[in-house]
Design a protein around this motif. Structure first.
Motif, PDB file in Angstrom:
ATOM      1  N   TYR A  80      45.489  45.197  29.362  1.00 45.78           N
ATOM      2  CA  TYR A  80      45.624  44.311  30.520  1.00 45.78           C
ATOM      3  C   TYR A  80      44.841  44.852  31.710  1.00 45.78           C
ATOM      4  CZ  TYR A  80      49.732  42.928  27.792  1.00 45.78           C
ATOM      5  OH  TYR A  80      50.575  42.511  26.789  1.00 45.78           O
ATOM      6  N   LEU A  81      44.484  43.937  32.585  1.00 41.74           N
ATOM      7  CA  LEU A  81      43.903  44.329  33.866  1.00 41.74           C
ATOM      8  C   LEU A  81      44.600  43.508  34.945  1.00 41.74           C
ATOM      9  CD1 LEU A  81      41.740  46.137  35.224  1.00 41.74           C
ATOM     10  CD2 LEU A  81      40.264  44.100  35.251  1.00 41.74           C
ATOM     11  N   GLN A  82      45.478  44.147  35.681  1.00 47.10           N
ATOM     12  CA  GLN A  82      46.155  43.502  36.801  1.00 47.10           C
ATOM     13  C   GLN A  82      45.269  43.642  38.024  1.00 47.10           C
ATOM     14  OE1 GLN A  82      49.195  41.799  36.955  1.00 47.10           O
ATOM     15  NE2 GLN A  82      48.501  41.309  39.031  1.00 47.10           N
ATOM     16  N   MET A  83      44.891  42.517  38.598  1.00 45.62           N
ATOM     17  CA  MET A  83      43.976  42.502  39.725  1.00 45.62           C
ATOM     18  C   MET A  83      44.698  41.942  40.946  1.00 45.62           C
ATOM     19  SD  MET A  83      40.492  41.218  37.835  1.00 45.62           S
ATOM     20  CE  MET A  83      41.104  39.552  37.589  1.00 45.62           C
ATOM     21  N   ASN A  84      44.875  42.757  41.945  1.00 42.42           N
ATOM     22  CA  ASN A  84      45.536  42.353  43.193  1.00 42.42           C
ATOM     23  C   ASN A  84      44.543  42.399  44.355  1.00 42.42           C
ATOM     24  OD1 ASN A  84      47.988  42.203  41.752  1.00 42.42           O
ATOM     25  ND2 ASN A  84      48.482  44.338  42.227  1.00 42.42           N
ATOM     26  N   SER A  85      44.921  41.777  45.439  1.00 46.55           N
ATOM     27  CA  SER A  85      44.085  41.769  46.650  1.00 46.55           C
ATOM     28  C   SER A  85      42.641  41.404  46.321  1.00 46.55           C
ATOM     29  CB  SER A  85      44.146  43.146  47.338  1.00 46.55           C
ATOM     30  OG  SER A  85      45.462  43.497  47.660  1.00 46.55           O
ATOM     31  N   LEU A  86      42.482  40.341  45.584  1.00 46.28           N
ATOM     32  CA  LEU A  86      41.158  39.938  45.125  1.00 46.28           C
ATOM     33  C   LEU A  86      40.244  39.590  46.288  1.00 46.28           C
ATOM     34  CD1 LEU A  86      42.239  37.907  41.992  1.00 46.28           C
ATOM     35  CD2 LEU A  86      40.639  39.833  41.983  1.00 46.28           C
TER      36      LEU A  86
END
Length: 124
Positions: A80-86
């Motif tokens: 998985y790759l959790q991407m925040n504050s894109l």
């Protein structure tokens, strides 16, 4: 035959979050390190993050450190790759890839299998 299939991409506003998944099949998932790379239009492919076989070691590109988190579930053969504050500059096609060993984990040429990619678009 080894297959890597990404999912979870889409369109998101600046500051939003997305979680990418990469389902692997065809060989023993837990024997291989996994990485995420991305390629924006007109730019070269760049390293994003990688995770060791057990998940105990991770490494990130400076551009995503503190915002993105890579993880894996060896029971589900998925990374998985959790991407925040894109940010708009995160816009790219994201690819997962697998490799033997850990040496050169941030270099795409050391990976032997790649997924087809999933598009992530971040609007400003």
């Amino acid at each position: 035959q080894v297959q890597l299939v990404e999912s979870g991409g889409g369109l998101m506003q600046t500051g939003g979050s997305l979680r990418l998944s990469c389902a692997a099949s065809g060989r023993t998932f837990s024997n291989y390190a996994m990485g995420w790379f991305r390629q924006a239009p007109g730019k070269e492919r760049e390293f994003v993050a990688a995770i060791s076989r057990s998940g105990g070691t991770t490494v990130y590109a400076d551009s995503v450190k503190g915002r993105f988190t890579i993880s894996r579930d060896n029971a589900k053969n998925t990374v998985y790759l959790q991407m925040n504050s894109l940010k708009p500059e995160d816009t790219a096609v994201y690819y997962c890839a697998s490799k033997n060993g850990w040496y050169g984990v941030s270099s795409g040429v050391t990976y032997d299998y790649w997924g087809q990619g999933t598009q992530v678009t971040v609007s400003s």
